[in-house]
Design an enzyme around this catalytic site. Structure first.
Site, mmCIF file in Angstrom:
data_model
loop_
_atom_site.group_PDB
_atom_site.id
_atom_site.type_symbol
_atom_site.label_atom_id
_atom_site.label_comp_id
_atom_site.label_asym_id
_atom_site.label_seq_id
_atom_site.Cartn_x
_atom_site.Cartn_y
_atom_site.Cartn_z
ATOM 1 N N GLY A 65 -11.820 11.291 -16.388
ATOM 2 C CA GLY A 65 -11.874 12.745 -16.539
ATOM 3 C C GLY A 65 -11.233 13.536 -15.416
ATOM 4 O O GLY A 65 -11.228 14.763 -15.446
ATOM 5 N N ARG A 103 2.276 15.647 -19.272
ATOM 6 C CA ARG A 103 1.516 16.650 -18.514
ATOM 7 C C ARG A 103 2.196 16.829 -17.172
ATOM 8 O O ARG A 103 2.666 15.860 -16.573
ATOM 9 C CB ARG A 103 0.075 16.166 -18.293
ATOM 10 C CG ARG A 103 -0.741 16.108 -19.559
ATOM 11 C CD ARG A 103 -2.063 15.418 -19.327
ATOM 12 N NE ARG A 103 -1.894 14.042 -18.930
ATOM 13 C CZ ARG A 103 -2.856 13.270 -18.420
ATOM 14 N NH1 ARG A 103 -4.065 13.765 -18.224
ATOM 15 N NH2 ARG A 103 -2.612 12.020 -18.088
ATOM 16 N N LYS A 141 -11.233 0.960 -14.376
ATOM 17 C CA LYS A 141 -10.237 0.739 -13.326
ATOM 18 C C LYS A 141 -10.375 -0.659 -12.731
ATOM 19 O O LYS A 141 -9.386 -1.256 -12.315
ATOM 20 C CB LYS A 141 -10.364 1.818 -12.252
ATOM 21 C CG LYS A 141 -9.513 3.040 -12.602
ATOM 22 C CD LYS A 141 -10.239 4.268 -12.864
ATOM 23 C CE LYS A 141 -9.341 5.377 -13.354
ATOM 24 N NZ LYS A 141 -9.994 6.218 -14.371
ATOM 25 N N GLU A 193 -3.102 4.575 -15.521
ATOM 26 C CA GLU A 193 -4.314 3.996 -16.102
ATOM 27 C C GLU A 193 -4.156 3.953 -17.602
ATOM 28 O O GLU A 193 -3.236 4.543 -18.161
ATOM 29 C CB GLU A 193 -5.552 4.834 -15.751
ATOM 30 C CG GLU A 193 -5.472 6.235 -16.328
ATOM 31 C CD GLU A 193 -6.827 6.914 -16.548
ATOM 32 O OE1 GLU A 193 -7.877 6.251 -16.461
ATOM 33 O OE2 GLU A 193 -6.825 8.120 -16.837
ATOM 34 N N LYS A 216 -10.031 4.686 -5.918
ATOM 35 C CA LYS A 216 -10.539 5.093 -7.239
ATOM 36 C C LYS A 216 -11.913 4.491 -7.540
ATOM 37 O O LYS A 216 -12.069 3.276 -7.528
ATOM 38 C CB LYS A 216 -9.581 4.640 -8.331
ATOM 39 C CG LYS A 216 -8.203 5.248 -8.253
ATOM 40 C CD LYS A 216 -7.424 4.936 -9.520
ATOM 41 C CE LYS A 216 -6.125 5.701 -9.541
ATOM 42 N NZ LYS A 216 -5.461 5.568 -10.854
HETATM 43 P P1 ADP Z 1 -8.954 9.644 -14.510
HETATM 44 O O1 ADP Z 1 -9.621 8.579 -15.300
HETATM 45 O O2 ADP Z 1 -9.877 10.500 -13.744
HETATM 46 O O3 ADP Z 1 -7.963 10.417 -15.346
HETATM 47 P P2 ADP Z 1 -6.621 8.576 -13.149
HETATM 48 O O4 ADP Z 1 -6.469 7.196 -12.681
HETATM 49 O O5 ADP Z 1 -5.809 8.942 -14.344
HETATM 50 O O6 ADP Z 1 -8.158 8.844 -13.383
HETATM 51 O O7 ADP Z 1 -6.283 9.560 -11.969
HETATM 52 C C1 ADP Z 1 -6.354 10.969 -12.105
HETATM 53 C C2 ADP Z 1 -5.062 11.608 -11.632
HETATM 54 O O8 ADP Z 1 -4.800 11.239 -10.284
HETATM 55 C C3 ADP Z 1 -3.829 11.170 -12.411
HETATM 56 O O9 ADP Z 1 -3.654 11.968 -13.560
HETATM 57 C C4 ADP Z 1 -2.735 11.353 -11.390
HETATM 58 O O10 ADP Z 1 -2.337 12.706 -11.329
HETATM 59 C C5 ADP Z 1 -3.426 11.022 -10.072
HETATM 60 N N1 ADP Z 1 -3.211 9.600 -9.732
HETATM 61 C C6 ADP Z 1 -3.989 8.560 -10.115
HETATM 62 N N2 ADP Z 1 -3.520 7.398 -9.666
HETATM 63 C C7 ADP Z 1 -2.416 7.686 -8.960
HETATM 64 C C8 ADP Z 1 -1.464 6.902 -8.251
HETATM 65 N N3 ADP Z 1 -1.592 5.572 -8.157
HETATM 66 N N4 ADP Z 1 -0.433 7.538 -7.644
HETATM 67 C C9 ADP Z 1 -0.315 8.881 -7.735
HETATM 68 N N5 ADP Z 1 -1.168 9.670 -8.380
HETATM 69 C C10 ADP Z 1 -2.209 9.096 -9.005
HETATM 70 MG MG MG Z 2 -6.166 9.829 -16.088
#
Ligand code: ADP
Ligand code: MG
Length: 474
Positions: free
Chosen positions: A369, A450, A305, A144, A364
């Site tokens: 967060g 991270r 998203k 993202e 999603k």
């Molecule tokens: P947020 O805005 O809550 O940070 P993210 O899209 O970054 O949302 O998703 C949170 C966490 O979920 C990411 O840091 C990652 O660890 C996991 N994640 C998100 N999307 C994926 C994906 N397509 N494949 C694998 N893990 C994912």
């Molecule tokens: Mg994130």
């Protein structure tokens, strides 16, 4: 990808001694968080969780992530200025998602009144994982992009010294020298300083919109300190303070406690629970003002998203970035599979595929967060419940990225050092400043790695899941 530190991770006694040294160095460097018991006070602090060793990252992927950052800056900036694209893209989502709808309302209100702001500042972080392909190769895939309150630029500036220390203790001086220097807080402050300068009022301040309970204050202070070193003063205020003491003059200049504000930097305001009615009013006041908002409401919406999913549609990048085929190709190469859940055949098909193969997808909502996404059986149940309801349009489906796990040792206050199987997420910080139609700054300013144990599907450092790390380029 090789797993790296092999035999070093086997020797428990040595790990314990190394962990003690690493923790002391982290504290000395300022890799700090307030405690969850006392999140409003700096009387008692601890170290931010981190890995004992830097994790191996292919240099080619690191370079690719850096090389595409300026393209992402341009793209976010283009989306934020394209009101009809935002309106079309978010139309189904805002019918079912209240939070996005409220942000969108403010956006519409500001457009209707006319935008007073003339200088625009983006401080974002594009996050990636390394997809492990069947042939053994790895590919950079975007998770993202964060366009509001992208954090850990400050602490990430201080962790390289900790990992160099650990490797130096082991007399691995050559390896220690390979850890990249990193200073996102300086670059982020540079962006704020440039926006402040272009705003053009020598006595105006930077207003950091802060939460009352903020464990990650030292990360923010790193940026504040850089600004003060440039003679730019920062005040920290909550939305509540702004609603009580903030005002606009007839030119829509923003004043806080009687002092003019040049730049508003949000480290709050990205999830529904951060808004009371009073806070929404304060947000509207800020958005209506001439001050440079980082981000303005359109740029926050550009980071949803739903927008990310729509950008992956065939032909969309070409419209948003006309005559830039190379940028378009670089951007598209980082996109994972993204699927709309709007009512209709396309959404029906995506849902059927995710239910049939849940381990390949992530569901999603429009939230930030960490901890909001759904995986596996939970995702299937949610899809079964949502599939005949328009509510499904407030979600997107995403291909699940599968990195190759490796071993590292995670250090957290109050827990014994733990060697676990891990995966990493790389973030690149981007900064841009635009004055009217002219882009004045477009840069990448550093990275964040991270790392988390593989048993956690979701969640970042603030959510207590991931820990700070550094890429060890191979
Ligand atoms: P947020 O805005 O809550 O940070 P993210 O899209 O970054 O949302 O998703 C949170 C966490 O979920 C990411 O840091 C990652 O660890 C996991 N994640 C998100 N999307 C994926 C994906 N397509 N494949 C694998 N893990 C994912
Ligand atoms: Mg994130």
């Amino acid at each position: 990808m090789a797993t790296g530190w092999g035999s070093l991770l086997q020797d428990e006694q040595q790990l314990e001694e190394l962990a003690r040294q690493a923790v002391d160095r982290a504290l000395a460097e300022g890799v700090l968080l307030r405690t969850s018991q006392e999140p409003s006070s700096s009387e008692v602090v601890s170290y931010a969780p981190f890995t004992l060793f830097p994790s191996l990252v292919p240099s080619a992927l690191l370079e690719q992530a850096y090389a595409v950052q300026m393209d992402f800056n341009l793209l976010v900036d283009a989306v934020s200025q394209n009101a009809s694209f935002l309106e079309q893209t978010l139309s189904s989502t805002i019918k079912r998602d209240n939070f996005t709808a409220r942000l969108f309302d403010i956006h519409k209100q500001v457009l209707k009144e006319g935008i007073a702001q003339t200088v625009f500042l983006g401080l974002n972080r594009s996050d990636y994982m390394f997809q492990h392909n069947a042939d053994g190769s790895s590919a950079l895939k975007q998770i993202e992009i964060n366009t509001i309150s992208a954090s850990f630029g400050g602490l990430a500036s201080r962790t390289p010294a900790v990992h160099r220390h650990v490797l130096n203790v082991l007399s691995k001086t050559k390896e220690a020298a390979k850890i990249l220097s990193n200073n996102p807080s300086k670059g982020l402050a540079m962006g704020i300083a440039k926006a402040w300068e272009l705003y053009g009022s020598a006595n105006a301040l930077v207003l950091l919109v802060a939460q009352e309970k903020e464990r990650n204050i030292f990360d923010q202070r790193a940026i504040e300190n850089e600004l003060l070193a440039r003679n730019i003063h920062v005040i920290r205020r909550r939305f509540e303070d702004i609603s009580e003491k903030g005002s606009l003059d007839q030119d829509r200049k923003l004043f806080m406690d009687g002092q003019e504000v040049a730049v508003v930097y949000f480290r709050d305001g990205y999830i529904p629970s951060q808004y009371s009615l009073q806070n929404w009013e304060a947000r509207l006041l800020l958005e209506r003002s001439r001050a440079v908002k980082c981000p303005d409401i359109a740029t926050q919406l550009a980071g949803t998203k739903k927008v990310q999913q729509e950008l992956s549609r065939v032909g969309v990048l070409e419209v948003l970035l006309p005559d830039q085929p190379e940028a378009v190709a670089r951007l598209r190469a980082t996109f994972a599979g993204l699927y709309s859940l709007d009512m209709g055949e396309e959404g029906d098909q995506a849902i059927a595929e995710a239910i049939a193969a849940p381990s390949h997808f992530v569901l999603k909502p429009q939230r930030e967060g960490g901890g909001n996404n759904l995986y596996g059986e939970e995702m299937v149940q949610a899809l079964e419940r949502l599939k005949d309801s328009e509510e499904r349009a407030s979600y997107i489906l995403m291909e699940k990225i599968e990195p190759e796990p490796f071993e590292n040792c995670l250090l957290r206050p109050g827990s014994p050092a733990r060697v676990v199987r891990c995966i990493s997420e790389l973030g690149i910080f981007g900064v841009y400043v635009r004055q009217g139609k002219t882009l004045v700054v477009n840069k990448h300013v550093g990275h964040l790695l991270r790392t988390k144990a593989i048993e956690h599907a979701d969640g970042g450092v603030a959510a207590g899941v991931a820990v700070l790390d550094n890429p060890y380029p191979v």
